[in-house]
Design an enzyme around this catalytic site. Structure first.
Site, PDB file in Angstrom:
ATOM      1  N   GLU A 184       9.871 -14.052 -11.463  1.00  0.00           N
ATOM      2  CA  GLU A 184       9.000 -12.891 -11.203  1.00  0.00           C
ATOM      3  C   GLU A 184       8.753 -12.043 -12.452  1.00  0.00           C
ATOM      4  O   GLU A 184       7.757 -11.340 -12.525  1.00  0.00           O
ATOM      5  CB  GLU A 184       9.482 -12.054 -10.014  1.00  0.00           C
ATOM      6  CG  GLU A 184      10.810 -11.419 -10.168  1.00  0.00           C
ATOM      7  CD  GLU A 184      11.278 -10.677  -8.913  1.00  0.00           C
ATOM      8  OE1 GLU A 184      10.471 -10.313  -8.056  1.00  0.00           O
ATOM      9  OE2 GLU A 184      12.494 -10.464  -8.812  1.00  0.00           O
TER      10      GLU A 184
ATOM     11  N   LYS B 256       6.795  -3.985  -4.367  1.00  0.00           N
ATOM     12  CA  LYS B 256       8.208  -3.613  -4.278  1.00  0.00           C
ATOM     13  C   LYS B 256       8.712  -3.701  -2.849  1.00  0.00           C
ATOM     14  O   LYS B 256       9.829  -4.125  -2.607  1.00  0.00           O
ATOM     15  CB  LYS B 256       8.386  -2.187  -4.822  1.00  0.00           C
ATOM     16  CG  LYS B 256       9.825  -1.685  -4.799  1.00  0.00           C
ATOM     17  CD  LYS B 256      10.695  -2.483  -5.742  1.00  0.00           C
ATOM     18  CE  LYS B 256      12.153  -2.038  -5.725  1.00  0.00           C
ATOM     19  NZ  LYS B 256      13.026  -3.097  -6.288  1.00  0.00           N
TER      20      LYS B 256
ATOM     21  N   CYS C 185       0.823  -1.213   0.000  1.00  0.00           N
ATOM     22  CA  CYS C 185       0.000   0.000   0.000  1.00  0.00           C
ATOM     23  C   CYS C 185       0.856   1.261   0.000  1.00  0.00           C
ATOM     24  O   CYS C 185       1.931   1.285   0.589  1.00  0.00           O
ATOM     25  CB  CYS C 185      -0.875   0.035   1.244  1.00  0.00           C
ATOM     26  SG  CYS C 185      -1.894  -1.413   1.406  1.00  0.00           S
TER      27      CYS C 185
ATOM     28  N   ARG D 224       5.170   0.465  -5.951  1.00  0.00           N
ATOM     29  CA  ARG D 224       5.184  -0.354  -4.735  1.00  0.00           C
ATOM     30  C   ARG D 224       4.258  -1.561  -4.871  1.00  0.00           C
ATOM     31  O   ARG D 224       4.360  -2.502  -4.105  1.00  0.00           O
ATOM     32  CB  ARG D 224       4.725   0.494  -3.536  1.00  0.00           C
ATOM     33  CG  ARG D 224       5.681   1.615  -3.200  1.00  0.00           C
ATOM     34  CD  ARG D 224       5.068   2.551  -2.201  1.00  0.00           C
ATOM     35  NE  ARG D 224       4.965   1.974  -0.875  1.00  0.00           N
ATOM     36  CZ  ARG D 224       5.908   2.035   0.056  1.00  0.00           C
ATOM     37  NH1 ARG D 224       7.035   2.636  -0.205  1.00  0.00           N
ATOM     38  NH2 ARG D 224       5.723   1.507   1.242  1.00  0.00           N
TER      39      ARG D 224
ATOM     40  N   LYS E  16      14.760 -14.059 -10.597  1.00  0.00           N
ATOM     41  CA  LYS E  16      14.542 -12.978 -11.561  1.00  0.00           C
ATOM     42  C   LYS E  16      13.659 -13.460 -12.716  1.00  0.00           C
ATOM     43  O   LYS E  16      12.764 -12.774 -13.166  1.00  0.00           O
ATOM     44  CB  LYS E  16      15.906 -12.506 -12.084  1.00  0.00           C
ATOM     45  CG  LYS E  16      16.057 -11.069 -12.325  1.00  0.00           C
ATOM     46  CD  LYS E  16      16.318 -10.192 -11.130  1.00  0.00           C
ATOM     47  CE  LYS E  16      15.439 -10.371  -9.945  1.00  0.00           C
ATOM     48  NZ  LYS E  16      15.888  -9.731  -8.749  1.00  0.00           N
TER      49      LYS E  16
ATOM     50  N   HIS F  43      20.873 -35.894  -6.911  1.00  0.00           N
ATOM     51  CA  HIS F  43      20.116 -36.174  -5.674  1.00  0.00           C
ATOM     52  C   HIS F  43      18.636 -35.886  -5.861  1.00  0.00           C
ATOM     53  O   HIS F  43      17.899 -35.819  -4.887  1.00  0.00           O
ATOM     54  CB  HIS F  43      20.700 -35.368  -4.512  1.00  0.00           C
ATOM     55  CG  HIS F  43      22.127 -35.701  -4.249  1.00  0.00           C
ATOM     56  ND1 HIS F  43      22.530 -36.890  -3.713  1.00  0.00           N
ATOM     57  CD2 HIS F  43      23.264 -35.000  -4.494  1.00  0.00           C
ATOM     58  CE1 HIS F  43      23.845 -36.921  -3.622  1.00  0.00           C
ATOM     59  NE2 HIS F  43      24.314 -35.779  -4.092  1.00  0.00           N
TER      60      HIS F  43
ATOM     61  N   ASN G 150      -1.926   1.995   6.118  1.00  0.00           N
ATOM     62  CA  ASN G 150      -1.030   0.899   5.714  1.00  0.00           C
ATOM     63  C   ASN G 150      -0.807   0.022   6.937  1.00  0.00           C
ATOM     64  O   ASN G 150      -0.547   0.544   8.021  1.00  0.00           O
ATOM     65  CB  ASN G 150       0.338   1.428   5.267  1.00  0.00           C
ATOM     66  CG  ASN G 150       0.282   2.045   3.891  1.00  0.00           C
ATOM     67  OD1 ASN G 150      -0.742   2.011   3.226  1.00  0.00           O
ATOM     68  ND2 ASN G 150       1.397   2.619   3.464  1.00  0.00           N
ATOM     69  N   GLY G 151      -0.876  -1.275   6.744  1.00  0.00           N
ATOM     70  CA  GLY G 151      -0.614  -2.181   7.861  1.00  0.00           C
ATOM     71  C   GLY G 151      -1.797  -3.096   8.093  1.00  0.00           C
ATOM     72  O   GLY G 151      -2.711  -3.188   7.262  1.00  0.00           O
TER      73      GLY G 151
ATOM     74  N   TRP H  64      -3.109  -2.643  -1.531  1.00  0.00           N
ATOM     75  CA  TRP H  64      -2.701  -4.021  -1.850  1.00  0.00           C
ATOM     76  C   TRP H  64      -3.502  -4.875  -0.882  1.00  0.00           C
ATOM     77  O   TRP H  64      -3.254  -4.857   0.316  1.00  0.00           O
ATOM     78  CB  TRP H  64      -1.198  -4.143  -1.604  1.00  0.00           C
ATOM     79  CG  TRP H  64      -0.522  -5.268  -2.282  1.00  0.00           C
ATOM     80  CD1 TRP H  64      -0.108  -5.309  -3.581  1.00  0.00           C
ATOM     81  CD2 TRP H  64      -0.133  -6.512  -1.694  1.00  0.00           C
ATOM     82  NE1 TRP H  64       0.513  -6.508  -3.826  1.00  0.00           N
ATOM     83  CE2 TRP H  64       0.511  -7.259  -2.697  1.00  0.00           C
ATOM     84  CE3 TRP H  64      -0.255  -7.077  -0.424  1.00  0.00           C
ATOM     85  CZ2 TRP H  64       1.023  -8.533  -2.476  1.00  0.00           C
ATOM     86  CZ3 TRP H  64       0.254  -8.344  -0.206  1.00  0.00           C
ATOM     87  CH2 TRP H  64       0.868  -9.059  -1.229  1.00  0.00           C
TER      88      TRP H  64
ATOM     89  N   GLU I 151      19.441 -16.605  -7.555  1.00  0.00           N
ATOM     90  CA  GLU I 151      18.990 -15.253  -7.897  1.00  0.00           C
ATOM     91  C   GLU I 151      18.474 -15.206  -9.343  1.00  0.00           C
ATOM     92  O   GLU I 151      17.451 -14.580  -9.625  1.00  0.00           O
ATOM     93  CB  GLU I 151      20.135 -14.248  -7.683  1.00  0.00           C
ATOM     94  CG  GLU I 151      19.950 -12.872  -8.290  1.00  0.00           C
ATOM     95  CD  GLU I 151      18.707 -12.127  -7.793  1.00  0.00           C
ATOM     96  OE1 GLU I 151      18.067 -12.572  -6.820  1.00  0.00           O
ATOM     97  OE2 GLU I 151      18.365 -11.099  -8.409  1.00  0.00           O
TER      98      GLU I 151
HETATM   99  O1  M6R Z   1      13.703  -4.123  -0.096  1.00  0.00           O
HETATM  100  P1  M6R Z   1      14.316  -5.450   0.155  1.00  0.00           P
HETATM  101  O2  M6R Z   1      15.668  -5.604  -0.468  1.00  0.00           O
HETATM  102  O3  M6R Z   1      14.357  -5.820   1.609  1.00  0.00           O
HETATM  103  O4  M6R Z   1      13.356  -6.494  -0.553  1.00  0.00           O
HETATM  104  C1  M6R Z   1      13.522  -7.868  -0.376  1.00  0.00           C
HETATM  105  C2  M6R Z   1      12.716  -8.656  -1.371  1.00  0.00           C
HETATM  106  O5  M6R Z   1      11.341  -8.410  -1.187  1.00  0.00           O
HETATM  107  C3  M6R Z   1      13.088  -8.315  -2.813  1.00  0.00           C
HETATM  108  O6  M6R Z   1      14.440  -8.494  -3.059  1.00  0.00           O
HETATM  109  C4  M6R Z   1      12.299  -9.205  -3.802  1.00  0.00           C
HETATM  110  O7  M6R Z   1      12.712 -10.528  -3.692  1.00  0.00           O
HETATM  111  C5  M6R Z   1      12.479  -8.671  -5.225  1.00  0.00           C
HETATM  112  N1  M6R Z   1      11.217  -8.582  -5.880  1.00  0.00           N
HETATM  113  C6  M6R Z   1      13.390  -9.498  -6.048  1.00  0.00           C
HETATM  114  O8  M6R Z   1      13.598  -9.023  -7.316  1.00  0.00           O
END
Ligand code: M6R
Length: 579
Positions: free
Chosen positions: A464, A574, A2, A28, A461, A480, A96-97, A70, A457
């Site tokens: 998502e 985000k 949010c 966000r 990427k 395994h 928010n929250g 959100w 990683e």
């Molecule tokens: O703001 P942060 O680095 O703490 O965020 C952590 C994760 O939410 C963030 O890296 C998320 O995995 C991304 N969408 C990855 O691309």
């Protein structure tokens, strides 16, 4: 997650400021939006589900608050979108929250009409009720806020003032020449002001023709300390790029060079690491893979054991923390709740906290004893690219600094910046590869040693951005179990750097090829095991940096091919500020 944006101004353009502020915090992540403006004697609200329109005709008003939602409590409906009103329509709220005890609180409210399923609407009716006995909006909000369980930030207005209270969720206030603004992201305030007040938890403030700040528990006034930032708003705009993700990937060579400008901060932190009785790296998602990379780098370069955990698991294994331990919390936003919570608990044990974050003034930044900024500049695409690269570079340099070889580390980071530039020039080649594999349902990525976290990683990427199921494995794990997943044509990316893992990971490439996989070799040299070769020059331990850029670009191209907006993956936000 949010987003909040509110304005009180002597001018009559508050609603349009709120609209453009909400557009700035769209990144966000949200599924509905709304704006309330005080007109005449009551609030007028526009709200809808989905994304904000490109243009919106709004009334003139001096006071307006808006929200991007959100969904947590209640589905994605117009009724559940914020702002919410009380029964009289003279009070409004954005929030928010999560109010953990909202059902109990709702039971106490008699004679109120609820139009949504949200916890937020309960708060505004509680405030309405309190207004009958308390002398002011400020007091009514304070008393109500104290009764809320959980981490919450609220912005409430009666048309004359805006009252803001927060615990846990980030909020920043700006002082402009025409009034005051409040937002969940400082960058959204930059078109209006560079004078910012990062709000501490348990504070409440009232904005009208002036600003008054108090502790929410005792309503004791305190003097706010505004900071003047020198940030450039245009750094957080698209410029001529079609997507933030592309723009941010292109900024990476410069980000690496920015990190190299801050070697003093890294040297100082290295001294602290050397003295600590146990160093722990924590982060979530992408940041967690940077932390895991730290374990390998500290072992290989500094010959030192450091521990790693994903943030959300750390609370279950942190019993060994003491006042002599060092906790390095890694977070782009500095607001991720799964990092903030374990840091809060570690602080109780007097553990020294280091914030490795991109966001000056963030909750993590303010909580930390030692602060090291990532130097990546504002990152808006949900898929983290340049902030991750900055995490890698900072952690790599830290391991070299602990080994007393910082200059050598700096040299290979500079080399990797040049190699990232070459990878970026090969976008047409990556686009062709994306076209070739875009129909895949599954994809696997293999690496060993330093390249294992890179495989994880890369998979994140690709997941998502393209929604293709991608999984990273340590090459040694193949036999395994993972080998059972390989069938004819399954794309498998194999990272083959010029290091001790080369032979073993090439053997893995041969194994998956024998089972029909389409093998994509990312390496400094071609090999007969590869069906497709992507060359990345060897830059030593920093080769992990251009390697991951290959996966970022592949994810981006796959998203385009699959008609997905890479900046706004479904269901993701985000900044993850609620559990
Ligand atoms: O703001 P942060 O680095 O703490 O965020 C952590 C994760 O939410 C963030 O890296 C998320 O995995 C991304 N969408 C990855 O691309």
């Amino acid at each position: 997650m949010c987003g909040i944006f509110g304005v009180i101004t002597t001018k009559s353009d508050a609603p349009s400021q709120v609209f453009s502020g909400l557009s700035d915090i769209e990144y966000r992540g949200y599924d509905s939006w709304g704006i309330a403006s005080f007109i005449g004697n009551s609030f007028q609200v526009v709200k809808n589900i989905g994304f904000l329109p490109k243009k919106l005709t709004l009334p003139k008003a001096n006071l307006s608050i808006g929200h991007t939602r959100w969904a947590t409590h209640g589905g994605v409906t117009v009724a559940n979108a914020h702002p919410h009103l009380d029964c009289t329509k003279k009070l409004t709220i954005v929030h928010n929250g999560i109010v953990e005890n909202y059902q109990d609180l709702q039971k106490k409210l008699k004679g109120h009409t609820f139009v949504s399923e949200t916890d937020t609407e309960v708060i505004i009716h509680l405030i309405e009720e309190r207004m009958k006995t308390e002398k002011s909006l400020l007091r009514a909000v304070a008393v109500t806020f104290r009764s809320l369980k959980g981490l919450n930030a609220i912005v409430v207005s009666d048309g004359k003032s805006i009252v803001v209270a927060k615990k846990g969720s980030p909020l920043v206030v700006g002082k402009s020449k025409d009034g005051f603004l409040v937002a969940s992201d400082p960058n959204a305030l930059l078109p209006y002001t560079k004078e910012l007040l990062f709000l501490e938890d348990e504070t409440i403030l009232e904005m009208n023709e002036g600003l008054s700040t108090y502790g929410v528990l005792d309503l004791k006034p305190f003097k706010p300390s505004f900071q003047t930032v020198d940030w450039d708003y245009s750094a957080s705009t698209l410029k001529n790029y079609p997507h933030f993700m592309l723009k941010e990937m292109y900024e990476q060579p410069q980000v690496l060079r920015n990190v190299l400008q801050n070697l003093d901060g890294i040297k100082d932190l290295a001294k602290v690491v050397k003295k600590a009785y146990g160093t722990y790296l924590i982060g979530c998602g992408t940041a967690s893979y940077a932390c895991l990379l730290g374990v390998y780098l500290f072992s290989a370069i500094a010959k030192k054991h450091v521990n790693y955990s994903i943030g959300s698991e750390f609370d279950y294994i942190e019993d060994y923390l003491t006042d002599k331990s060092l906790l390095i919390a890694v977070s782009q936003s500095g607001e991720t709740i799964d990092v903030i919570e374990p840091v809060t608990h570690a602080k109780v044990k007097k553990t020294t906290i280091v914030a490795l974050t991109n966001t000056l003034g963030s909750t993590l930044y303010r909580m930390a004893d030692i602060k090291l900024l990532l130097q990546a500049g504002p990152e808006k695409a949900v898929a983290s690219t340049k902030a991750y690269i900055a995490m890698q570079a900072n952690i790599l340099l830290l391991s070299f600094a602990v080994a007393g070889r910082l200059e050598e580390g700096a040299r290979i980071v500079e080399k990797s910046a040049k190699e990232v530039e070459s990878v970026l020039k090969k976008i047409p080649q990556i686009k062709k590869l994306a076209n070739r594999i875009s129909a895949a349902d599954h994809m696997y990525i293999l690496g060993r040693g330093l390249s294992f976290p890179i495989a994880l990683e890369s998979a994140l990427k690709i997941k998502e951005t393209s929604y293709i199921h991608a999984e990273g494995f340590a090459g040694g794990e193949l036999k395994h179990g993972a080998l059972a997943l390989i069938t004819t044509g399954t794309p498998v990316i194999v990272y083959v750097p010029n290091d001790e893992t080369k032979e073993a990971v090439l053997a893995n490439a041969t194994e998956v090829k024998a089972r029909g996989a389409f093998v994509i070799g990312v390496s400094f040299q071609n090999n007969s095991a590869f069906d497709y070769f992507f060359e990345v020059k060897d830059t030593g331990a920093s080769s992990v940096i251009p390697h991951v850029v290959f996966a970022q670009l592949l994810g981006y191209q796959l998203s385009l091919k699959r008609k997905i907006n890479p900046d706004k993956p479904r269901n993701l936000a985000k900044s993850v500020v609620v559990k």
